[in-house]
Scaffold this active site. Structure first.
Site, PDB file in Angstrom:
ATOM      1  N   GLN A   1       4.999  -9.318   1.907  1.00 58.47           N
ATOM      2  CA  GLN A   1       3.718  -9.236   1.169  1.00 58.47           C
ATOM      3  C   GLN A   1       4.032  -9.965  -0.211  1.00 58.47           C
ATOM      4  O   GLN A   1       2.802 -10.217  -0.688  1.00 58.47           O
ATOM      5  CB  GLN A   1       3.523  -7.579   0.665  1.00 58.47           C
ATOM      6  CG  GLN A   1       3.368  -6.857   2.014  1.00 58.47           C
ATOM      7  CD  GLN A   1       3.020  -5.414   1.593  1.00 58.47           C
ATOM      8  OE1 GLN A   1       3.906  -4.856   1.074  1.00 58.47           O
ATOM      9  NE2 GLN A   1       1.884  -4.944   1.233  1.00 58.47           N
TER      10      GLN A   1
ATOM     11  N   HIS B   1       5.548  -3.759   8.181  1.00 56.11           N
ATOM     12  CA  HIS B   1       5.203  -4.838   7.288  1.00 56.11           C
ATOM     13  C   HIS B   1       6.650  -5.883   7.764  1.00 56.11           C
ATOM     14  O   HIS B   1       6.460  -7.341   8.099  1.00 56.11           O
ATOM     15  CB  HIS B   1       5.399  -4.982   5.749  1.00 56.11           C
ATOM     16  CG  HIS B   1       4.113  -4.438   5.333  1.00 56.11           C
ATOM     17  ND1 HIS B   1       3.088  -5.187   5.649  1.00 56.11           N
ATOM     18  CD2 HIS B   1       3.754  -3.496   4.424  1.00 56.11           C
ATOM     19  CE1 HIS B   1       2.030  -4.781   5.111  1.00 56.11           C
ATOM     20  NE2 HIS B   1       2.342  -3.637   4.467  1.00 56.11           N
TER      21      HIS B   1
ATOM     22  N   HIS C   1       5.156   2.529   7.106  1.00 58.39           N
ATOM     23  CA  HIS C   1       4.457   1.559   6.995  1.00 58.39           C
ATOM     24  C   HIS C   1       5.103   0.279   6.470  1.00 58.39           C
ATOM     25  O   HIS C   1       4.708  -0.829   6.820  1.00 58.39           O
ATOM     26  CB  HIS C   1       3.334   2.319   5.980  1.00 58.39           C
ATOM     27  CG  HIS C   1       2.558   1.131   5.347  1.00 58.39           C
ATOM     28  ND1 HIS C   1       1.219   1.493   5.433  1.00 58.39           N
ATOM     29  CD2 HIS C   1       2.712   0.059   4.693  1.00 58.39           C
ATOM     30  CE1 HIS C   1       0.438   0.278   4.896  1.00 58.39           C
ATOM     31  NE2 HIS C   1       1.242  -0.348   4.517  1.00 58.39           N
ATOM     32  N   GLU C   2       6.122   0.445   5.525  1.00 61.71           N
ATOM     33  CA  GLU C   2       6.696  -0.605   5.073  1.00 61.71           C
ATOM     34  C   GLU C   2       7.702  -1.278   6.047  1.00 61.71           C
ATOM     35  O   GLU C   2       7.707  -2.522   6.256  1.00 61.71           O
ATOM     36  CB  GLU C   2       7.708  -0.197   3.924  1.00 61.71           C
ATOM     37  CG  GLU C   2       6.941   0.266   2.778  1.00 61.71           C
ATOM     38  CD  GLU C   2       5.868  -0.566   2.121  1.00 61.71           C
ATOM     39  OE1 GLU C   2       5.667  -1.626   2.163  1.00 61.71           O
ATOM     40  OE2 GLU C   2       4.606   0.457   1.759  1.00 61.71           O
TER      41      GLU C   2
ATOM     42  N   CYS D   1      -2.870  -0.273   1.716  1.00 61.66           N
ATOM     43  CA  CYS D   1      -2.247  -1.266   1.845  1.00 61.66           C
ATOM     44  C   CYS D   1      -2.580  -2.362   0.768  1.00 61.66           C
ATOM     45  O   CYS D   1      -3.513  -2.827   0.741  1.00 61.66           O
ATOM     46  CB  CYS D   1      -1.810  -2.090   3.051  1.00 61.66           C
ATOM     47  SG  CYS D   1      -0.517  -3.221   3.407  1.00 61.66           S
ATOM     48  N   LEU D   2      -1.431  -2.791  -0.115  1.00 63.60           N
ATOM     49  CA  LEU D   2      -1.655  -3.987  -0.985  1.00 63.60           C
ATOM     50  C   LEU D   2      -2.186  -5.045  -0.523  1.00 63.60           C
ATOM     51  O   LEU D   2      -3.012  -5.976  -0.965  1.00 63.60           O
ATOM     52  CB  LEU D   2      -0.815  -4.192  -2.096  1.00 63.60           C
ATOM     53  CG  LEU D   2      -0.054  -2.914  -2.816  1.00 63.60           C
ATOM     54  CD1 LEU D   2       0.883  -3.158  -3.659  1.00 63.60           C
ATOM     55  CD2 LEU D   2      -1.215  -2.474  -3.612  1.00 63.60           C
TER      56      LEU D   2
ATOM     57  N   GLY E   1       4.805   1.353  -2.215  1.00 64.69           N
ATOM     58  CA  GLY E   1       5.697   0.717  -1.287  1.00 64.69           C
ATOM     59  C   GLY E   1       5.552  -0.738  -1.647  1.00 64.69           C
ATOM     60  O   GLY E   1       4.056  -1.232  -1.544  1.00 64.69           O
TER      61      GLY E   1
END
Ligand code: NI
Length: 184
Positions: free
Chosen positions: A50, A144, A140-141, A98-99, A45
């Site tokens: 991000q 963000h 999670h997304e 997470c990226l 994702g």
């Protein structure tokens, strides 16, 4: 085009992101870049903040994890202007990464069922219920675009234990295979 991924410590990750409309500049190109950036970084994702853009847009492709989580079979979706309108179900705990937090994996407890309203890349409206790991990835997304990160849920001890790693990430001292962008 592969975009650099903004990492922990950058203020854009702490903004509550804004809705967009269908005239948003170069929307289809932006979504294409989001997918390309996500796949390049081996993510499941990616949310617009991000890549430094504080708008309510995220993309998810969970199909790589479908062996462990059958509910992810064929789960690939663009979420725009999303609002989670219900969260319930038994709380479930699992590891997340997470990226924007490379090298960190921690257990996070979340409600196992959500209902979400959003529009897709064609601005068709959706009102859907997700469960299990699909619900987890969405939450999670979604965090963000609300300015939250999964490390916010950790207890004081875990937070203390990863503090050094977080500091290192925020200045770019981290070994990753994709291009990152730190606050300056
Ligand atoms: Ni993330």
């Amino acid at each position: 085009m592969i975009l650099p991924v903004v990492v922990y410590g950058h203020p854009v990750l702490r903004k509550v992101a804004e809705d967009i409309d269908r005239d948003y500049d170069n929307l289809s190109k932006f979504i294409e870049d989001m997918w390309e950036t996500m796949y390049h970084a081996d993510g499941v994702g990616l949310a617009a903040p991000q890549v430094g853009v504080p708008v309510r847009l995220f993309v998810i492709d969970g199909s790589d994890l479908a062996n462990d989580h059958p509910e992810l079979m064929g789960f690939k979706q663009t979420f725009i202007n999303a609002r989670i309108v219900e969260e319930d179900g038994l709380p479930m705990t699992d590891y997340e990464g997470c990226l924007s937090l490379p090298g960190i994996r921690e257990e996070v407890t979340r409600p196992s069922r959500i209902r979400i309203q959003y529009v897709d890349e064609k601005f068709n409206p959706h009102d859907e219920v997700y469960e299990g790991f699909a619900a987890r990835i969405i939450q999670h997304e979604y965090d963000h675009i609300e300015g939250k990160l999964f490390v916010d849920y950790l207890g004081p001890l875990r937070k203390r234990l990863i503090k050094g790693k977080l500091n290192a990430i925020s200045v770019g001292k981290v070994d990753v295979s994709y291009r990152i962008k730190v606050a300056r």
